[in-house]
Motif scaffolding. Structure first.
Motif, PDB file in Angstrom:
ATOM      1  N   UNK A   1     -61.423   2.330  29.209  1.00 11.72           N
ATOM      2  CA  UNK A   1     -62.775   2.017  29.694  1.00 11.72           C
ATOM      3  C   UNK A   1     -62.761   0.769  30.586  1.00 11.72           C
ATOM      4  N   UNK A   2     -61.788   0.700  31.461  1.00 12.20           N
ATOM      5  CA  UNK A   2     -61.708  -0.400  32.417  1.00 12.20           C
ATOM      6  C   UNK A   2     -62.827  -0.256  33.453  1.00 12.20           C
ATOM      7  N   UNK A   3     -63.451  -1.334  33.896  1.00 16.78           N
ATOM      8  CA  UNK A   3     -64.606  -1.242  34.823  1.00 16.78           C
ATOM      9  C   UNK A   3     -64.178  -0.942  36.255  1.00 16.78           C
ATOM     10  N   UNK A   4     -63.697   0.279  36.488  1.00 16.35           N
ATOM     11  CA  UNK A   4     -63.220   0.635  37.823  1.00 16.35           C
ATOM     12  C   UNK A   4     -64.334   0.619  38.853  1.00 16.35           C
ATOM     13  N   UNK A   5     -65.543   0.919  38.455  1.00 19.63           N
ATOM     14  CA  UNK A   5     -66.651   0.953  39.413  1.00 19.63           C
ATOM     15  C   UNK A   5     -66.907  -0.421  40.036  1.00 19.63           C
ATOM     16  N   UNK A   6     -66.512  -1.474  39.340  1.00 17.88           N
ATOM     17  CA  UNK A   6     -66.707  -2.808  39.884  1.00 17.88           C
ATOM     18  C   UNK A   6     -65.869  -3.021  41.136  1.00 17.88           C
ATOM     19  N   UNK A   7     -64.755  -2.299  41.257  1.00 20.08           N
ATOM     20  CA  UNK A   7     -63.944  -2.392  42.470  1.00 20.08           C
ATOM     21  C   UNK A   7     -64.694  -1.812  43.667  1.00 20.08           C
ATOM     22  N   UNK A   8     -65.515  -0.791  43.423  1.00 24.73           N
ATOM     23  CA  UNK A   8     -66.321  -0.237  44.509  1.00 24.73           C
ATOM     24  C   UNK A   8     -67.366  -1.238  44.974  1.00 24.73           C
ATOM     25  N   UNK A   9     -67.978  -1.940  44.019  1.00 21.71           N
ATOM     26  CA  UNK A   9     -68.939  -2.988  44.390  1.00 21.71           C
ATOM     27  C   UNK A   9     -68.267  -4.085  45.198  1.00 21.71           C
TER      28      UNK A   9
END
Length: 443
Positions: free
Chosen positions: A299-307
């Protein structure tokens, strides 16, 4: 000494000239066809194939991994006991390996899970539709009509689900396999008497093919999409810092030489940030399929890389406009019209670029080492102070105000990196240093 033992006379100059002319003529003759073809193949291998392999050696490893997976799955077909156990469906395992095997672990896992689950669910649903149709009606013609109705509604509903963004992003391939498998099994059920064994054979061989793909891609030189996404974010921050450092040297520093940034390495490198969205989104989607990567955890916050990537592209867009305006600034405005103001602007912009580049370097280092950035960033504070001074000097020049706006965007990038560090639970840099000291002393 006898005349017979006398040495032969030296060749005459005319003979030497004739021999050299013959050799030159031979060199000028056209090469045979096979030699030209061999030379063309050699150039192609060196320029194309060699360059691709040198750019990313992992491509060579992936090619061998695909060959290894196909070799392993071919055992099902060549070994008679295994072939008899799986029946004629053994070829489906070979087909599965060819389709499922991808470059990264996330892509292989995504396709493999989609294909396996879609095949299982579609086969079960098709067999259930066949059993239900045979129980409801007794006539074969009526049963075929009922199966056609099932195919129509299931295929229509599954196709419509592919327009849902969340399903299209992660399960589009699986939905396509579901439609194909359900239709094939439902149609075959009308002519095949022993439908259950056939469906089990095909499903089991597909599961075997997926398992071989996953074992090969994970255990043999794995390529993680999460690693590539992490490196892409670090590279974008470095490219932004490179651009600002180049701006400070070429345009605003004491030894500024030219306002023309075209062809400069730091200018061409940062342009790739503007076109990184598709790659970033793809890697983010695939990284979410990789919970087994111990470096990043579950559950690493990969979506934060998109931000973070979105903010980097916004900053790069501002830099692109800034690069175009710098030449106009140097050539047509302040140097001659108002040299004092120009010198003040040059000094302020130089400080802004220098401190902003240092801030981005620190953020890049923090993301690369997965450590929490410093809470008190003195370089960012200095850059914002210079930006406020730039605003006071250039209230009537809206174009140059983008210099100070860029610092605001870098502040937003800093907040995004801090959020990433918090959500991903990056290590405290002080704790990391203490761990290193303890490890060294223990040795």
């Amino acid at each position: 000494m006898d005349a017979a033992e006398a040495p032969p006379p030296p060749p005459s100059p005319a003979a030497t000239t004739t021999a050299s002319n013959v050799a030159a003529d031979r060199r000028r003759l056209p090469l045979p066809e096979w030699q030209r073809c061999l030379s063309a193949v050699g150039r192609f291998a060196d320029e194309k194939v060699g360059r691709i392999a040198r750019d990313d050696p992992r491509r060579v490893a992936h090619s061998f991994k695909v060959g290894l997976a196909l070799t392993l799955v071919s055992v099902l077909y060549y070994v008679t006991p295994l072939f008899n156990g799986f029946g004629g469906s053994a070829m489906w395992a070979v087909l599965t390996v060819v389709i499922v095997m991808e470059f990264t672990v996330g892509a292989t896992l995504s396709k493999g899970v989609n294909r396996a689950l879609a095949t299982l669910v579609a086969s079960s649903l098709a067999i259930g539709a066949h059993k239900g149709a045979s129980l409801v009606v007794s006539s074969e013609n009526t049963e075929s009509i009922l199966l056609i109705v099932f195919i129509f509604f299931v295929a229509s509903a599954a196709t419509f689900s592919r327009f849902i963004p969340e399903i299209k992003a992660r399960y589009d391939y699986g939905v396509g396999i579901f439609i194909l498998t359900f239709s094939l099994v439902a149609v075959s059920s009308y002519r095949v008497e022993e439908l259950m064994p056939l469906a089990l054979q095909r499903t089991s061989t597909i599961f075997v093919g997926v398992a071989i793909c996953l074992c090969t891609t994970v255990l043999v030189f794995p390529v993680w999409a999460g690693d590539d996404l992490h490196k892409l974010a670090v590279g974008n921050l470095d490219k932004l810092a490179d651009f600002l450092e180049g701006m400070e040297t070429e345009c605003f520093g004491e030894n500024a030489r030219s306002g023309n940034l075209e062809g400069k390495d730091f200018h061409d490198a940062y342009m790739s940030i503007l076109s990184s969205k598709d790659k970033e989104d793809s890697l983010c989607t695939l990284a979410k399929w990789e919970p087994i990567n111990r470096k990043f955890g579950f559950r690493y916050p990969w979506s934060q890389y998109q931000t973070l990537g979105t903010l980097c592209r916004q900053c790069a867009s501002t830099m692109e406009a800034l690069a175009s305006y710098v030449a106009i600034l140097r050539k047509y405005q302040y140097p001659e019209a108002n040299p004092q103001l120009y010198m003040k602007v040059q000094k302020t912009c130089s400080q802004m670029s220098m401190y902003s580049a240092r801030t981005l370097r620190e953020l890049s280092s923090a993301v690369r080492s997965m450590t929490t950035p410093s809470a008190m960033n003195k370089d960012l504070s200095a850059a914002m102070k210079s930006a406020n001074g730039c605003r006071n000097e250039l209230l009537q020049d809206s174009a140059l105000l983008q210099l100070s706006d860029m610092v605001t965007q870098i502040n937003e990038i800093t907040e995004s990196v801090n959020n990433l560090a918090r959500l991903a639970r990056f290590k405290n840099p002080e704790k990391a240093r203490n761990d290193v000291v303890i490890n060294v002393r223990s040795q």
